[in-house]
Scaffold this motif. Sequence first.
Motif, PDB file in Angstrom:
ATOM      1  N   VAL A  97     -40.975   1.162  17.775  1.00 15.42           N
ATOM      2  CA  VAL A  97     -41.162   2.583  17.451  1.00 15.42           C
ATOM      3  C   VAL A  97     -39.927   3.134  16.757  1.00 15.42           C
ATOM      4  N   LYS A  98     -38.760   2.759  17.244  1.00 15.53           N
ATOM      5  CA  LYS A  98     -37.510   3.223  16.637  1.00 15.53           C
ATOM      6  C   LYS A  98     -37.405   2.750  15.185  1.00 15.53           C
ATOM      7  N   ALA A  99     -37.807   1.491  14.954  1.00 15.69           N
ATOM      8  CA  ALA A  99     -37.759   0.947  13.588  1.00 15.69           C
ATOM      9  C   ALA A  99     -38.779   1.632  12.689  1.00 15.69           C
ATOM     10  N   ILE A 100     -39.993   1.911  13.221  1.00 15.72           N
ATOM     11  CA  ILE A 100     -41.025   2.590  12.434  1.00 15.72           C
ATOM     12  C   ILE A 100     -40.538   3.965  12.007  1.00 15.72           C
ATOM     13  N   THR A 106     -40.972   9.295   4.459  1.00 13.58           N
ATOM     14  CA  THR A 106     -40.607  10.705   4.340  1.00 13.58           C
ATOM     15  C   THR A 106     -39.582  11.056   5.408  1.00 13.58           C
ATOM     16  N   GLU A 107     -38.491  11.665   5.005  1.00 14.36           N
ATOM     17  CA  GLU A 107     -37.468  12.047   5.979  1.00 14.36           C
ATOM     18  C   GLU A 107     -37.827  13.379   6.640  1.00 14.36           C
ATOM     19  N   VAL A 108     -37.150  13.661   7.753  1.00 12.20           N
ATOM     20  CA  VAL A 108     -37.434  14.849   8.547  1.00 12.20           C
ATOM     21  C   VAL A 108     -36.529  16.001   8.109  1.00 12.20           C
ATOM     22  N   PRO A 109     -37.083  17.217   7.949  1.00  8.44           N
ATOM     23  CA  PRO A 109     -36.237  18.368   7.604  1.00  8.44           C
ATOM     24  C   PRO A 109     -35.178  18.605   8.669  1.00  8.44           C
ATOM     25  N   SER A 110     -33.978  18.948   8.245  1.00 10.17           N
ATOM     26  CA  SER A 110     -32.876  19.148   9.178  1.00 10.17           C
ATOM     27  C   SER A 110     -31.902  20.174   8.589  1.00 10.17           C
ATOM     28  N   ILE A 111     -30.771  20.350   9.270  1.00  7.96           N
ATOM     29  CA  ILE A 111     -29.724  21.258   8.819  1.00  7.96           C
ATOM     30  C   ILE A 111     -28.402  20.492   8.784  1.00  7.96           C
ATOM     31  N   ASN A 112     -27.697  20.618   7.689  1.00  7.87           N
ATOM     32  CA  ASN A 112     -26.382  19.991   7.583  1.00  7.87           C
ATOM     33  C   ASN A 112     -25.419  20.713   8.535  1.00  7.87           C
ATOM     34  N   GLU A 113     -24.883  19.989   9.515  1.00  2.00           N
ATOM     35  CA  GLU A 113     -24.040  20.610  10.529  1.00  2.00           C
ATOM     36  C   GLU A 113     -22.735  21.160   9.959  1.00  2.00           C
ATOM     37  N   GLN A 114     -22.293  20.613   8.852  1.00  2.00           N
ATOM     38  CA  GLN A 114     -21.020  21.059   8.268  1.00  2.00           C
ATOM     39  C   GLN A 114     -21.187  22.287   7.364  1.00  2.00           C
ATOM     40  N   THR A 115     -22.291  22.310   6.612  1.00  2.00           N
ATOM     41  CA  THR A 115     -22.467  23.414   5.653  1.00  2.00           C
ATOM     42  C   THR A 115     -23.517  24.429   6.079  1.00  2.00           C
ATOM     43  N   GLY A 116     -24.376  24.040   7.008  1.00  2.00           N
ATOM     44  CA  GLY A 116     -25.461  24.927   7.417  1.00  2.00           C
ATOM     45  C   GLY A 116     -26.603  24.977   6.425  1.00  2.00           C
ATOM     46  N   GLU A 117     -26.542  24.152   5.394  1.00  2.00           N
ATOM     47  CA  GLU A 117     -27.583  24.125   4.376  1.00  2.00           C
ATOM     48  C   GLU A 117     -28.742  23.215   4.818  1.00  2.00           C
ATOM     49  N   PRO A 118     -29.958  23.513   4.308  1.00  2.00           N
ATOM     50  CA  PRO A 118     -31.093  22.636   4.617  1.00  2.00           C
ATOM     51  C   PRO A 118     -30.829  21.214   4.138  1.00  2.00           C
ATOM     52  N   ALA A 119     -31.253  20.240   4.915  1.00  4.24           N
ATOM     53  CA  ALA A 119     -31.059  18.835   4.564  1.00  4.24           C
ATOM     54  C   ALA A 119     -32.200  18.023   5.166  1.00  4.24           C
ATOM     55  N   THR A 120     -32.155  16.743   4.972  1.00  2.00           N
ATOM     56  CA  THR A 120     -33.133  15.843   5.582  1.00  2.00           C
ATOM     57  C   THR A 120     -32.394  14.696   6.249  1.00  2.00           C
ATOM     58  N   ARG A 121     -33.069  14.039   7.165  1.00  2.00           N
ATOM     59  CA  ARG A 121     -32.481  12.900   7.869  1.00  2.00           C
ATOM     60  C   ARG A 121     -33.574  11.898   8.203  1.00  2.00           C
ATOM     61  N   LYS A 122     -33.146  10.706   8.597  1.00  2.00           N
ATOM     62  CA  LYS A 122     -34.093   9.690   9.033  1.00  2.00           C
ATOM     63  C   LYS A 122     -34.745  10.135  10.351  1.00  2.00           C
ATOM     64  N   ALA A 123     -36.004   9.799  10.517  1.00  2.00           N
ATOM     65  CA  ALA A 123     -36.726  10.188  11.726  1.00  2.00           C
ATOM     66  C   ALA A 123     -36.263   9.367  12.918  1.00  2.00           C
ATOM     67  N   ILE A 124     -36.420   9.952  14.093  1.00  2.00           N
ATOM     68  CA  ILE A 124     -36.162   9.264  15.364  1.00  2.00           C
ATOM     69  C   ILE A 124     -37.439   9.332  16.186  1.00  2.00           C
ATOM     70  N   PRO A 125     -37.565   8.519  17.246  1.00  2.00           N
ATOM     71  CA  PRO A 125     -38.827   8.459  17.996  1.00  2.00           C
ATOM     72  C   PRO A 125     -39.347   9.797  18.508  1.00  2.00           C
ATOM     73  N   SER A 126     -38.472  10.739  18.809  1.00  2.00           N
ATOM     74  CA  SER A 126     -38.935  12.023  19.345  1.00  2.00           C
ATOM     75  C   SER A 126     -39.477  12.959  18.265  1.00  2.00           C
ATOM     76  N   ASP A 127     -39.278  12.617  16.992  1.00  2.00           N
ATOM     77  CA  ASP A 127     -39.784  13.447  15.901  1.00  2.00           C
ATOM     78  C   ASP A 127     -41.286  13.273  15.730  1.00  2.00           C
ATOM     79  N   TYR A 128     -41.916  14.342  15.254  1.00  2.00           N
ATOM     80  CA  TYR A 128     -43.317  14.248  14.861  1.00  2.00           C
ATOM     81  C   TYR A 128     -43.395  13.703  13.437  1.00  2.00           C
ATOM     82  N   PHE A 129     -44.519  13.092  13.108  1.00  2.00           N
ATOM     83  CA  PHE A 129     -44.674  12.515  11.773  1.00  2.00           C
ATOM     84  C   PHE A 129     -44.478  13.607  10.721  1.00  2.00           C
ATOM     85  N   PRO A 130     -43.551  13.436   9.813  1.00  2.00           N
ATOM     86  CA  PRO A 130     -43.301  14.467   8.797  1.00  2.00           C
ATOM     87  C   PRO A 130     -44.407  14.503   7.747  1.00  2.00           C
TER      88      PRO A 130
END
Length: 278
Positions: A97-100, A106-130
């Motif tokens: 599941v972690k590998a899937i 499609t990456e998951v919408p996120s927030i850049n912790e340094q700039t506060g700007e919208p960003a994306t990241r790789k999904a993790i098991p707790s994420d819903y399908f993007p």
Amino acid sequence: MVRIVGFFAGLAFVSALLVAFVMPREKVEETAAQYVHEHREEKKISFSFDNPVWGKYDRQQLQRGFQVYKEVCSACHSLKHVAFRDLEEIGFTKPEVKAIAKQWSTEVPSINEQTGEPATRKAIPSDYFPSPFANDTAARVANNNALPPDLSDIAKAREGGPHYTHDLLTSYQEQPADLVKKFPDIKTPETLHYNPAFANLNIAMPPPLAADDQVAYADGTKATIDQMATDVSAFLMWTAEPKLENRHRTGIAVVIFLLIATALAYGSYQNIWRDKKH
């Protein structure tokens, strides 16, 4: 005077009803969709979960269905009510599941912790399908103004459930010449596709399962169009009702409990009133 007016008003109303009853009805115009659906035999298929008491999911089939969704359907259709970790329920291990999730296209919408700007990241098991698209507008632009529906609950949202899904996926064909001859104004537009399983016969979605072996099943199952349609239909039934097996088990337990309770109640009744005279 009021009674006389009321009498004649009532008489006029009753007369109008009688006229409407005896007058011949206008023939309702037959539509092409009505004609096709009345003369078409719906495809029948059996699923392991069809039985309302003993039905259960085939985990291997669900994994094949997920593979079809991943490699074919996910390019256009979202699965927003299902999390990656839910895949453990159909037999995938935590590392799988972690590998899937990590390898999802499609990456998951996120927030850049340094700039506060919208960003994306790789999904993790707790994420819903993007979603494959940023928003509905982007989805329509990519699909000739058609909005691909989310598939999370599609098996419960359509009459016939997985049977309808299978029928839809396997019914694409060229529009019959005799149908166009009978209904000259219903020729399928170039931007749509003829599918007699669809409500109005013409659907915006191109045939998603266009040929055998479109996916390569890991378990060696022959990936015919019918097999792929069956597997993904079963998978979408699971996404819509993942607790189906628990519901069946609970129902069986409740029925057994009620039978035992009924027997005990009847025995108590007989014991209490055994020596009483009626």
